[in-house]
Design a protein around this motif. Structure first.
Motif, PDB file in Angstrom:
ATOM      1  N   ILE B 106      49.922  27.884  34.921  1.00  0.00           N
ATOM      2  CA  ILE B 106      48.950  28.971  34.832  1.00  0.00           C
ATOM      3  C   ILE B 106      48.947  29.640  36.201  1.00  0.00           C
ATOM      4  O   ILE B 106      48.489  29.062  37.193  1.00  0.00           O
ATOM      5  CB  ILE B 106      47.545  28.452  34.453  1.00  0.00           C
ATOM      6  CG1 ILE B 106      47.603  27.792  33.063  1.00  0.00           C
ATOM      7  CG2 ILE B 106      46.526  29.601  34.470  1.00  0.00           C
ATOM      8  CD1 ILE B 106      46.295  27.130  32.632  1.00  0.00           C
ATOM      9  N   LEU B 107      49.516  30.836  36.253  1.00  0.00           N
ATOM     10  CA  LEU B 107      49.684  31.553  37.515  1.00  0.00           C
ATOM     11  C   LEU B 107      48.600  32.601  37.670  1.00  0.00           C
ATOM     12  O   LEU B 107      48.225  33.270  36.700  1.00  0.00           O
ATOM     13  CB  LEU B 107      51.050  32.250  37.534  1.00  0.00           C
ATOM     14  CG  LEU B 107      52.268  31.360  37.246  1.00  0.00           C
ATOM     15  CD1 LEU B 107      53.525  32.219  37.112  1.00  0.00           C
ATOM     16  CD2 LEU B 107      52.421  30.315  38.342  1.00  0.00           C
ATOM     17  N   GLU B 108      48.128  32.757  38.899  1.00  0.00           N
ATOM     18  CA  GLU B 108      47.179  33.839  39.174  1.00  0.00           C
ATOM     19  C   GLU B 108      47.976  35.076  39.583  1.00  0.00           C
ATOM     20  O   GLU B 108      48.921  34.979  40.385  1.00  0.00           O
ATOM     21  CB  GLU B 108      46.215  33.439  40.296  1.00  0.00           C
ATOM     22  CG  GLU B 108      45.121  34.473  40.535  1.00  0.00           C
ATOM     23  CD  GLU B 108      44.311  34.227  41.824  1.00  0.00           C
ATOM     24  OE1 GLU B 108      43.296  34.928  42.013  1.00  0.00           O
ATOM     25  OE2 GLU B 108      44.712  33.367  42.625  1.00  0.00           O
ATOM     26  N   GLU B 109      47.605  36.206  39.006  1.00  0.00           N
ATOM     27  CA  GLU B 109      48.199  37.486  39.398  1.00  0.00           C
ATOM     28  C   GLU B 109      48.168  37.596  40.935  1.00  0.00           C
ATOM     29  O   GLU B 109      47.154  37.296  41.557  1.00  0.00           O
ATOM     30  CB  GLU B 109      47.349  38.610  38.771  1.00  0.00           C
ATOM     31  CG  GLU B 109      47.783  40.004  39.096  1.00  0.00           C
ATOM     32  CD  GLU B 109      46.768  41.046  38.586  1.00  0.00           C
ATOM     33  OE1 GLU B 109      45.645  40.656  38.179  1.00  0.00           O
ATOM     34  OE2 GLU B 109      47.087  42.248  38.602  1.00  0.00           O
ATOM     35  N   GLY B 110      49.290  37.975  41.520  1.00  0.00           N
ATOM     36  CA  GLY B 110      49.333  38.149  42.973  1.00  0.00           C
ATOM     37  C   GLY B 110      49.873  36.937  43.725  1.00  0.00           C
ATOM     38  O   GLY B 110      50.143  37.012  44.928  1.00  0.00           O
ATOM     39  N   PHE B 111      50.051  35.828  43.046  1.00  0.00           N
ATOM     40  CA  PHE B 111      50.582  34.625  43.702  1.00  0.00           C
ATOM     41  C   PHE B 111      52.003  34.918  44.183  1.00  0.00           C
ATOM     42  O   PHE B 111      52.793  35.540  43.486  1.00  0.00           O
ATOM     43  CB  PHE B 111      50.561  33.456  42.709  1.00  0.00           C
ATOM     44  CG  PHE B 111      51.045  32.151  43.284  1.00  0.00           C
ATOM     45  CD1 PHE B 111      50.586  31.674  44.509  1.00  0.00           C
ATOM     46  CD2 PHE B 111      51.972  31.382  42.591  1.00  0.00           C
ATOM     47  CE1 PHE B 111      51.027  30.461  45.023  1.00  0.00           C
ATOM     48  CE2 PHE B 111      52.418  30.164  43.095  1.00  0.00           C
ATOM     49  CZ  PHE B 111      51.952  29.705  44.317  1.00  0.00           C
ATOM     50  N   LYS B 140      51.842  31.128  31.808  1.00  0.00           N
ATOM     51  CA  LYS B 140      50.791  32.091  31.513  1.00  0.00           C
ATOM     52  C   LYS B 140      50.316  32.702  32.835  1.00  0.00           C
ATOM     53  O   LYS B 140      50.431  32.055  33.892  1.00  0.00           O
ATOM     54  CB  LYS B 140      49.598  31.410  30.822  1.00  0.00           C
ATOM     55  CG  LYS B 140      49.915  30.810  29.456  1.00  0.00           C
ATOM     56  CD  LYS B 140      50.185  31.846  28.393  1.00  0.00           C
ATOM     57  CE  LYS B 140      50.302  31.375  26.968  1.00  0.00           C
ATOM     58  NZ  LYS B 140      51.275  30.362  26.652  1.00  0.00           N
ATOM     59  N   VAL B 141      49.785  33.912  32.763  1.00  0.00           N
ATOM     60  CA  VAL B 141      49.257  34.573  33.961  1.00  0.00           C
ATOM     61  C   VAL B 141      47.804  34.967  33.702  1.00  0.00           C
ATOM     62  O   VAL B 141      47.497  35.513  32.641  1.00  0.00           O
ATOM     63  CB  VAL B 141      50.090  35.825  34.324  1.00  0.00           C
ATOM     64  CG1 VAL B 141      49.511  36.520  35.554  1.00  0.00           C
ATOM     65  CG2 VAL B 141      51.551  35.452  34.556  1.00  0.00           C
ATOM     66  N   VAL B 142      46.921  34.662  34.649  1.00  0.00           N
ATOM     67  CA  VAL B 142      45.534  35.134  34.551  1.00  0.00           C
ATOM     68  C   VAL B 142      45.284  36.176  35.635  1.00  0.00           C
ATOM     69  O   VAL B 142      45.953  36.183  36.664  1.00  0.00           O
ATOM     70  CB  VAL B 142      44.512  33.975  34.655  1.00  0.00           C
ATOM     71  CG1 VAL B 142      44.671  33.003  33.483  1.00  0.00           C
ATOM     72  CG2 VAL B 142      44.642  33.232  35.980  1.00  0.00           C
ATOM     73  N   ASP B 143      44.345  37.043  35.380  1.00  0.00           N
ATOM     74  CA  ASP B 143      44.072  38.134  36.315  1.00  0.00           C
ATOM     75  C   ASP B 143      43.502  37.593  37.634  1.00  0.00           C
ATOM     76  O   ASP B 143      42.891  36.533  37.693  1.00  0.00           O
ATOM     77  CB  ASP B 143      43.149  39.187  35.693  1.00  0.00           C
ATOM     78  CG  ASP B 143      42.292  38.649  34.555  1.00  0.00           C
ATOM     79  OD1 ASP B 143      42.724  37.716  33.839  1.00  0.00           O
ATOM     80  OD2 ASP B 143      41.172  39.136  34.392  1.00  0.00           O
ATOM     81  N   GLY B 145      41.563  36.474  40.654  1.00  0.00           N
ATOM     82  CA  GLY B 145      40.178  36.010  40.735  1.00  0.00           C
ATOM     83  C   GLY B 145      39.746  35.158  39.557  1.00  0.00           C
ATOM     84  O   GLY B 145      38.610  34.692  39.500  1.00  0.00           O
ATOM     85  N   LYS B 146      40.651  34.958  38.588  1.00  0.00           N
ATOM     86  CA  LYS B 146      40.304  34.133  37.420  1.00  0.00           C
ATOM     87  C   LYS B 146      41.071  32.816  37.400  1.00  0.00           C
ATOM     88  O   LYS B 146      41.008  32.061  36.422  1.00  0.00           O
ATOM     89  CB  LYS B 146      40.581  34.913  36.125  1.00  0.00           C
ATOM     90  CG  LYS B 146      39.772  36.187  35.999  1.00  0.00           C
ATOM     91  CD  LYS B 146      38.285  35.870  35.956  1.00  0.00           C
ATOM     92  CE  LYS B 146      37.466  37.135  35.705  1.00  0.00           C
ATOM     93  NZ  LYS B 146      36.012  36.842  35.724  1.00  0.00           N
ATOM     94  N   GLY B 147      41.841  32.581  38.437  1.00  0.00           N
ATOM     95  CA  GLY B 147      42.554  31.313  38.593  1.00  0.00           C
ATOM     96  C   GLY B 147      42.616  31.057  40.083  1.00  0.00           C
ATOM     97  O   GLY B 147      41.853  31.662  40.843  1.00  0.00           O
ATOM     98  N   ASP B 148      43.510  30.185  40.518  1.00  0.00           N
ATOM     99  CA  ASP B 148      43.632  29.968  41.962  1.00  0.00           C
ATOM    100  C   ASP B 148      45.096  29.668  42.297  1.00  0.00           C
ATOM    101  O   ASP B 148      45.488  28.516  42.392  1.00  0.00           O
ATOM    102  CB  ASP B 148      42.714  28.830  42.411  1.00  0.00           C
ATOM    103  CG  ASP B 148      42.493  28.852  43.919  1.00  0.00           C
ATOM    104  OD1 ASP B 148      42.995  29.777  44.588  1.00  0.00           O
ATOM    105  OD2 ASP B 148      41.818  27.942  44.422  1.00  0.00           O
ATOM    106  N   PHE B 151      48.056  26.524  38.686  1.00  0.00           N
ATOM    107  CA  PHE B 151      47.692  25.229  38.112  1.00  0.00           C
ATOM    108  C   PHE B 151      48.906  24.765  37.294  1.00  0.00           C
ATOM    109  O   PHE B 151      49.561  25.592  36.645  1.00  0.00           O
ATOM    110  CB  PHE B 151      46.488  25.352  37.156  1.00  0.00           C
ATOM    111  CG  PHE B 151      45.240  25.914  37.794  1.00  0.00           C
ATOM    112  CD1 PHE B 151      44.855  25.569  39.086  1.00  0.00           C
ATOM    113  CD2 PHE B 151      44.420  26.788  37.079  1.00  0.00           C
ATOM    114  CE1 PHE B 151      43.690  26.085  39.656  1.00  0.00           C
ATOM    115  CE2 PHE B 151      43.250  27.312  37.638  1.00  0.00           C
ATOM    116  CZ  PHE B 151      42.886  26.961  38.941  1.00  0.00           C
TER     117      PHE B 151
END
Ligand SMILES: Nc1ncnc2c1ncn2[C@@H]1O[C@H](COP(=O)(O)OP(=O)(O)OP(=O)(O)O)[C@@H](O)[C@H]1O
Ligand SMILES: Nc1ncnc2c1ncn2[C@@H]1O[C@H](COP(=O)(O)OP(=O)(O)OP(=O)(O)O)[C@@H](O)[C@H]1O
Ligand SMILES: [Mg+2]
Ligand SMILES: [Mg+2]
Ligand SMILES: [Mg+2]
Ligand SMILES: [Mg+2]
Ligand SMILES: [Mg+2]
Ligand SMILES: [Mg+2]
Lengths: 346, 346
Positions: B106-111, B140-143, B145-148, B151
């Protein structure tokens, strides 16, 4: 090239495929992983306790998916149902009988226990309906603002019948392509819920387990070549993957593709093409022409395949490309989903 | 009771156990899940393609863990290594040979892609070292600020030897308890990294695969009753789980518990007890008294067990409780980790 993760890397389209190839397969690639099937097929030899490909031991199917859908609850389902159905379906379309699931939860501090409970109840119902048992789990918590309520990762184990070998590489010119029902229902439900758009006839996600349908299909028609669930990236992206992997062309007939009226309207309103919208209870099947009508009949008799339709065929021309005869008669190339469309659809 | 998820629900201690019982097992409980072993044991019958407990087919081990550690990179390892080792070790301590892994990101956008690449390289190295193959994945990618950042959820499949039956319920009065090395290294490394504390001798995570050690141990000593990796919640929480599940008491001798000097100092500085601090490359083993010394010798000859030590024994008294004779001679009850300690240690 990109230096950072983009929302489109989660779209299930071109950017997803590119990231998987460049970052993951480049380093981790091996025969099983690099085949990019819905499930990995593993052989276990009961005699030697060593892994052993293509021997007498049982062959198991193994697949994983994370679920990060927003909102958590939507018409027709919730993240819990999706997490069970998604993994069950990746096993089912590989031709395996789904048996066991694991579930790992990443909870955000502050998430309401009551919502978590609703999700767990929903997962149990979904497991019962699909006939699978959840046998192991994990629970992690991240600090407020570092997650988004709940993410669920399910992993599934299924069992393959002795001599069945479905693969995305198996499509052959002359084969027919069937979709098991209307397309775009799940994605348009999530999008319209999120955009706060209401339609006269309410949209509803198609999320559903497909393992009973696939069982009936494989019993009736052992010649099935490929099955695939057109989730993120929609039917277009799945068919493009198929054309590439099988080194064939695909011809589609737009008029034959089943789309609900309300999905059609929602797509028009949001400027989207249902061919790129995610499904969570549908499959695509490729079958030799001589078995196509009997398979279609069997599918239509099943509650999950009532609206099944032949949508096109596999051709020797335009290898690696999907070409669609449109409603107004012209031909157009249907590519993989290119942009972001919509994040967090599943 | 709590109405919302607390950080402590991810601690691996009392609150974790309570959430798993009240929310997950209450709804999803079944014989396998409710036994709360490190890995689920599943039987597959190769003849009938149906799940069938205790028959002739191979028995497989199945386990999952999500990894949300912060920072992603730390002395001695990173989230990728941890994600491979953690799942390999849950299979290994179940007595199984780890074979296959899945990995869901689970990737955060911008990583940063470069950081992702470093993690993937590290996972490949860890897979190679442990002798496991990563065969399926998800992205999967989350926007923002919605992940870190990232994971990772890994799930593992292993194979059990024909007639081996380790279980957390198997400890018997008279058995001895061995720890495979120093405790608290991983947790104190993460904590001091996060707090920005520097120690004279640098702390380093113990993250490591334990499957070669467990193989050697089981070959040398088939009478082993239980193995367990004391991860979140530390040795205290693991031993409390053991005491409860086996319906026995546990007696510990504080003087015999191996703790590195720098871990000891770091613990003092942060007011922590190493017994509650997470390990990622250690195991606890319970063995009948007559086999204890030979097992200890074998463990000490292995690079992952060099500092192994007998730390206590199983007793018929104080069922369900862990009691420790302290350095200064008194006795105290060692409970499960109660509060939050530190989130996101793994
Ligand atoms: N991070 C990754 N590392 C290795 N392989 C991956 C990774 N992500 C995806 N894959 C592989 O890429 C292929 C496509 O994955 P994808 O998640 O798109 O399939 P899917 O699960 O059928 O679709 P969806 O996730 O939309 O349900 C699979 O074979 C999968 O194993
Ligand atoms: N959400 C959940 N649903 C069902 N069972 C769960 C869930 N979370 C954990 N479990 C079960 O509880 C037991 C303990 O899980 P836990 O994650 O603490 O063990 P572990 O993986 O050995 O430790 P760690 O996660 O610290 O490495 C396991 O048997 C696991 O299957
Ligand atoms: Mg799929
Ligand atoms: Mg999937
Ligand atoms: Mg765990
Ligand atoms: Mg464990
Ligand atoms: Mg674990
Ligand atoms: Mg996937």
């Amino acid at each position: 090239q990109y230096e950072r993760v983009l929302l489109g890397h989660g779209s299930g389209g071109k950017l997803s495929a590119d990231l998987i190839q460049r970052v993951f397969l480049a380093e981790l690639g091996n025969e099983v992983l690099s085949s990019l099937e819905d499930s990995a097929t593993l052989s276990l030899d009961s005699q030697t306790n060593l892994p052993n490909h293509r021997n007498s031991g049982p062959r198991i199917a193994f697949t994983t998916d994370s679920f990060v859908v927003k909102p958590l609850f939507f018409p027709g389902g919730d993240i819990g149902k999706l997490a069970v159905h998604g993994t069950v379906n990746d096993l089912a379309v590989a031709g395996a009988t789904p048996l066991y699931l694991s579930a790992a939860f990443i909870l955000e501090e502050g998430f309401a226990i009551e919502s978590l409970q609703r999700i767990v109840v929903s997962m149990r119902q979904a497991c019962d309906e699909a006939g699978v048992t959840l046998v192991t789990g994990d629970t992690k918590v991240v600090d407020r603002g570092k997650g988004d309520e709940v993410f669920i990762t399910t992993t599934g184990i299924g069992l393959h019948a002795a001599n069945r070998e479905l693969s995305i590489r198996n499509a052959r010119p002359g084969d027919q392509i069937i979709v098991s029902g209307t397309i775009g229902d799940h994605g348009m439900t999530i999008m319209s819920t999120r955009e706060g758009i209401e339609f006269e006839t309410a949209l509803e996600s198609d999320t559903a387990p497909l393992n009973d349908l696939t069982r009936v299909m494989l019993d009736a028609c052992p010649s099935i070549r490929v099955m695939r669930d057109p989730t993120r990236g929609g039917v277009s992206s799945t068919l493009n993957e198929l054309a590439t992997a099988s080194k064939v062309g695909i011809s589609l007939d737009e008029a034959s593709i089943p789309v609900r009226a309300e999905v059609h309207s929602a797509c028009e309103m949001l400027g989207l093409d249902p061919m790129y919208v995610a499904n969570e209870g549908k499959l695509i099947v490729v079958v030799p022409e001589q078995d196509c009508q009997s398979l279609l009949t069997v599918m239509k008799q099943h509650s999950r395949g009532r609206d099944a339709a032949v949508i096109g065929s596999v051709v020797a021309d335009h290898t690696g490309m999907v070409v669609m005869r449109s409603l107004i008669g012209g031909q157009r190339v249907v590519t993989m989903l290119a942009g972001e469309q919509l994040p967090r659809i599943c």
